[in-house]
Design an enzyme around this catalytic site. Structure first.
Site, mmCIF file in Angstrom:
data_model
loop_
_atom_site.group_PDB
_atom_site.id
_atom_site.type_symbol
_atom_site.label_atom_id
_atom_site.label_comp_id
_atom_site.label_asym_id
_atom_site.label_seq_id
_atom_site.Cartn_x
_atom_site.Cartn_y
_atom_site.Cartn_z
ATOM 1 N N GLU A 1 0.967 -1.159 -0.031
ATOM 2 C CA GLU A 1 0.106 0.035 0.119
ATOM 3 C C GLU A 1 0.865 1.220 -0.064
ATOM 4 O O GLU A 1 2.083 0.983 0.296
ATOM 5 C CB GLU A 1 -0.866 -0.043 1.236
ATOM 6 C CG GLU A 1 -2.114 -1.052 1.006
ATOM 7 C CD GLU A 1 -3.087 -1.137 2.370
ATOM 8 O OE1 GLU A 1 -3.005 -0.185 2.937
ATOM 9 O OE2 GLU A 1 -4.043 -1.934 2.185
ATOM 10 N N HIS B 1 -8.713 9.926 2.671
ATOM 11 C CA HIS B 1 -8.469 8.666 1.623
ATOM 12 C C HIS B 1 -8.431 9.046 0.337
ATOM 13 O O HIS B 1 -9.488 9.721 0.002
ATOM 14 C CB HIS B 1 -9.222 7.529 2.023
ATOM 15 C CG HIS B 1 -8.593 6.216 1.514
ATOM 16 N ND1 HIS B 1 -8.570 6.026 0.120
ATOM 17 C CD2 HIS B 1 -8.071 5.200 2.213
ATOM 18 C CE1 HIS B 1 -8.066 4.624 -0.024
ATOM 19 N NE2 HIS B 1 -7.628 4.234 1.191
ATOM 20 N N ARG C 1 -0.281 9.085 1.509
ATOM 21 C CA ARG C 1 -1.706 9.342 1.125
ATOM 22 C C ARG C 1 -2.094 10.806 0.981
ATOM 23 O O ARG C 1 -2.936 11.307 0.372
ATOM 24 C CB ARG C 1 -2.555 8.712 2.410
ATOM 25 C CG ARG C 1 -3.701 7.899 2.023
ATOM 26 C CD ARG C 1 -4.380 7.183 3.313
ATOM 27 N NE ARG C 1 -4.077 5.903 2.909
ATOM 28 C CZ ARG C 1 -4.797 4.949 3.894
ATOM 29 N NH1 ARG C 1 -5.310 5.472 5.055
ATOM 30 N NH2 ARG C 1 -4.642 3.968 3.442
ATOM 31 N N HIS D 1 -11.133 9.972 6.369
ATOM 32 C CA HIS D 1 -10.925 8.731 6.463
ATOM 33 C C HIS D 1 -10.501 8.337 7.983
ATOM 34 O O HIS D 1 -10.751 7.258 8.292
ATOM 35 C CB HIS D 1 -9.960 8.063 5.647
ATOM 36 C CG HIS D 1 -9.692 6.531 5.659
ATOM 37 N ND1 HIS D 1 -10.829 5.688 5.276
ATOM 38 C CD2 HIS D 1 -8.476 5.956 5.741
ATOM 39 C CE1 HIS D 1 -10.224 4.378 5.425
ATOM 40 N NE2 HIS D 1 -8.811 4.490 5.868
ATOM 41 N N ARG E 1 -1.018 9.008 8.865
ATOM 42 C CA ARG E 1 -0.789 7.646 9.016
ATOM 43 C C ARG E 1 -0.192 6.795 7.906
ATOM 44 O O ARG E 1 -0.941 7.071 6.762
ATOM 45 C CB ARG E 1 -2.100 7.208 9.754
ATOM 46 C CG ARG E 1 -2.026 5.807 9.816
ATOM 47 C CD ARG E 1 -3.548 5.317 10.403
ATOM 48 N NE ARG E 1 -4.444 5.573 9.417
ATOM 49 C CZ ARG E 1 -4.924 4.456 8.611
ATOM 50 N NH1 ARG E 1 -4.356 3.504 8.567
ATOM 51 N NH2 ARG E 1 -5.784 4.867 7.827
HETATM 52 C C1 SIN Z 1 -7.304 1.250 2.668
HETATM 53 O O1 SIN Z 1 -7.572 -0.251 2.446
HETATM 54 O O2 SIN Z 1 -6.960 1.777 1.556
HETATM 55 C C2 SIN Z 1 -7.304 1.585 4.113
HETATM 56 C C3 SIN Z 1 -6.350 1.010 4.828
HETATM 57 C C4 SIN Z 1 -6.043 2.082 5.715
HETATM 58 O O3 SIN Z 1 -6.956 2.916 5.971
HETATM 59 O O4 SIN Z 1 -5.233 1.739 6.394
#
Ligand code: SIN
Length: 542
Positions: free
Chosen positions: A137, A252, A298, A359, A394
């Protein structure tokens, strides 16, 4: 890390409702946990079985933010990975404001807690060699996200709820609204709550753990469930606990943008599996903004999308994963695939329209590395807490992990002090709180929406002194209307909590005259390490 410590926004009564402990119906426990997400449930499981524990949750047990977590849990398991690399990635995403000691705890204690989850029976996806499957991610330098399809939070929460339900020492009360922390001389005595029958109750306990989640519902567009109104932080603040990092609100980047649904998350893991972001002209743009492109931190991706939307005069961009095989997408992202399809979007053929949405709340109740606040006996964990691991932004999939690592640490603290805790249990404090309040016609639903729109428009991805001053003025005006009103239902109490938190989010955002992580000021677009490499801490007693 140095801190700026200030009185938060004033005008707060100590309690939301009038009560007299001589007359209140009550029950006695050793520990009360507020919240039934991953942090609350895992804490309940980590507390010694000799302790009498109550878990209260505002809705039914399965309604919380953890259940909605799609992506997964970050843990360094790959042979080329290490807790140290995870540490570095967390600090990089946190833009200079992470508490390094707390992050060290997070990354070094990650694997053992994941092993415990597996023992409880959580079914994470596995690779061909039966090892936990790892994906990537944003802002992670390695593949280190373990997952269960795209419904990791649900799998973990369901498993933990089953495990807690088997415990004889834990009572769960659903539809029970925690109103205020009961304290005497800065010591925790229990929780004032409205139970499922609508009766005001006192649940006395020398230890209270607040795991009630964040404050995403301060915003109109959010991926959070309705319960995320920041009640825990607000009640902690009224009781004298300190709050930290409130200005850092995470948006997000990729939330479905469809006329019928603007709150469904399209997991960052979709980008982790190769999805590209394109503007409405079909042009890929992320490489122009950051060397990690779609997998940049993010806050960077959200602002880049915001910028592209402005440039192209559109209210959304697209996520393109059409180069992947349909079978793969259906297997790897079953929930996302089905949900998109229900809106006529076949993600194996169509671009998914997305836009950033609130988010996660980085700020919350200030705690140390053992979950302790500055009120004796009062702990906090998960999104409600702020122990400094997230800093200004975060790192993806560190949040469920935080609930596990620090939930277990709170369990250990309770174990260490159980004898003393037991000695203080079963004692009723003598407290009477009374304030003259008027019956007023108030429409909590309408007022909440008004507040959410103010926050969305003025305290969102991009802020400025002007927008923040406007927000503050409007919030204080709304609060004034409520200041002498009887809060005769849970909705009004939530609204009061939301106003308290909003005003403090705005105050912190006004104070921080720079841009860092999730906090971007158009009037101070650069980071200012000399002045601002510090946390902002608010309290009523500072
Ligand atoms: C996501 O699945 O994009 C969210 C994961 C997160 O907020 O850490």
């Amino acid at each position: 890390m140095t801190e700026i410590r200030e009185q938060g926004v004033a005008g707060t009564d100590r309690y939301l409702v009038n009560f007299n402990t001589d007359e209140l119906p009550c029950e006695f426990y050793d520990v009360v946990i507020i919240g039934s997400g991953i942090a609350g449930m895992y804490t309940a499981l980590s507390i010694p079985k000799k302790a009498k524990v109550l878990v209260i949750t505002k809705e039914t047990i399965e309604i919380n933010n953890s259940v909605l977590a799609q992506g997964g849990i970050a843990v360094s398991l790959d042979q080329h990975d290490s807790p140290d690399l995870h540490f570095q990635d967390t600090l990089y995403a946190g833009a200079g404001l992470c508490d390094e000691d707390a992050v060290k705890v997070l990354v070094t204690e990650a694997a053992e807690n994941i092993a415990t989850l597996c023992l409880y029976g959580v079914r994470f996806d596995r690779d061909e060699e039966n090892r936990l499957a790892l994906t990537r991610e944003g802002a992670h330098s390695m593949n280190r996200i373990i997952h269960t399809g795209d419904a990791t939070g649900k799998e973990v929460c369901d498993t933990l709820v089953r495990a807690v339900s088997r415990l004889d020492n834990v009572t769960i009360k659903e539809c029970t609204f925690a109103v205020d922390l009961i304290t005497e001389n800065n010591e925790c005595k229990g929780v004032l709550a409205v139970n499922a029958e609508g009766t005001l109750m006192a649940y006395y306990a020398p230890v209270v753990v607040c795991a009630s989640g964040g404050y995403g519902r301060l915003y109109y567009h959010t991926t959070n469930p309705e319960v995320a109104t920041g009640d825990g932080a607000a009640m902690a603040y009224r009781a004298g606990a300190e709050l930290m990092d409130l200005e850092f609100v995470q948006f997000h980047p990729t939330v479905l943008f469809h006329p019928e649904n603007k709150s469904f998350l399209i997991s960052e893991a979709v980008r982790g599996e190769g999805a590209l972001l394109k503007n409405i002209n079909g042009e890929r743009f992320m490489p122009h903004y950051h060397h990690m492109a779609e997998l940049a931190p993010r806050d960077v991706v959200s602002r880049a999308i915001f910028e592209e939307m402005k440039k192209t005069g559109s209210d959304h961009v697209f996520l393109d994963i059409t180069h992947k095989d349909r079978n793969f997408l259906e297997y790897r992202f079953p929930t996302i695939f089905k949900t998109c399809l229900s809106y006529g979007i076949d993600m194996s053929k169509d671009y998914i329209p997305v836009a950033p949405s609130q988010h996660y709340s980085m700020g919350g109740i200030k705690t140390d590395e053992w979950g302790k606040s500055d009120i004796k006996g009062f702990y906090s964990v998960g999104e409600a807490a702020c122990n400094g691991i997230h800093g200004a932004n975060r790192l993806a999939s560190n949040s469920l992990l935080e609930g596990l690592v620090f939930g277990r640490r709170i369990g250990r603290e309770i174990e260490k002090n159980l004898e003393d805790i037991k000695k203080c249990s079963g004692i009723k404090p003598s407290i009477r709180f009374y304030k003259e309040r008027k019956k007023k016609e108030l429409d909590a639903v309408r007022l909440k929406e008004e507040l959410q729109r103010i926050m969305q428009q003025n305290v969102g991805i991009i802020r400025s002194r002007e927008s923040l001053n406007y927000a503050m003025e409007s919030i204080l005006k709304m609060n004034e209307e409520l200041s002498d009103a009887e809060l005769f239902n849970n909705q009004l109490m939530e609204l009061k909590n939301m106003l308290l938190l909003s005003s403090n989010v705005v105050k912190a955002a006004l104070l921080r005259e720079e841009s860092r992580g999730a906090h971007f000021r158009s009037d101070f677009p650069a980071s200012d390490d000399e002045k601002w490499l510090k946390n902002i801490v608010f309290g009523v007693n500072i």
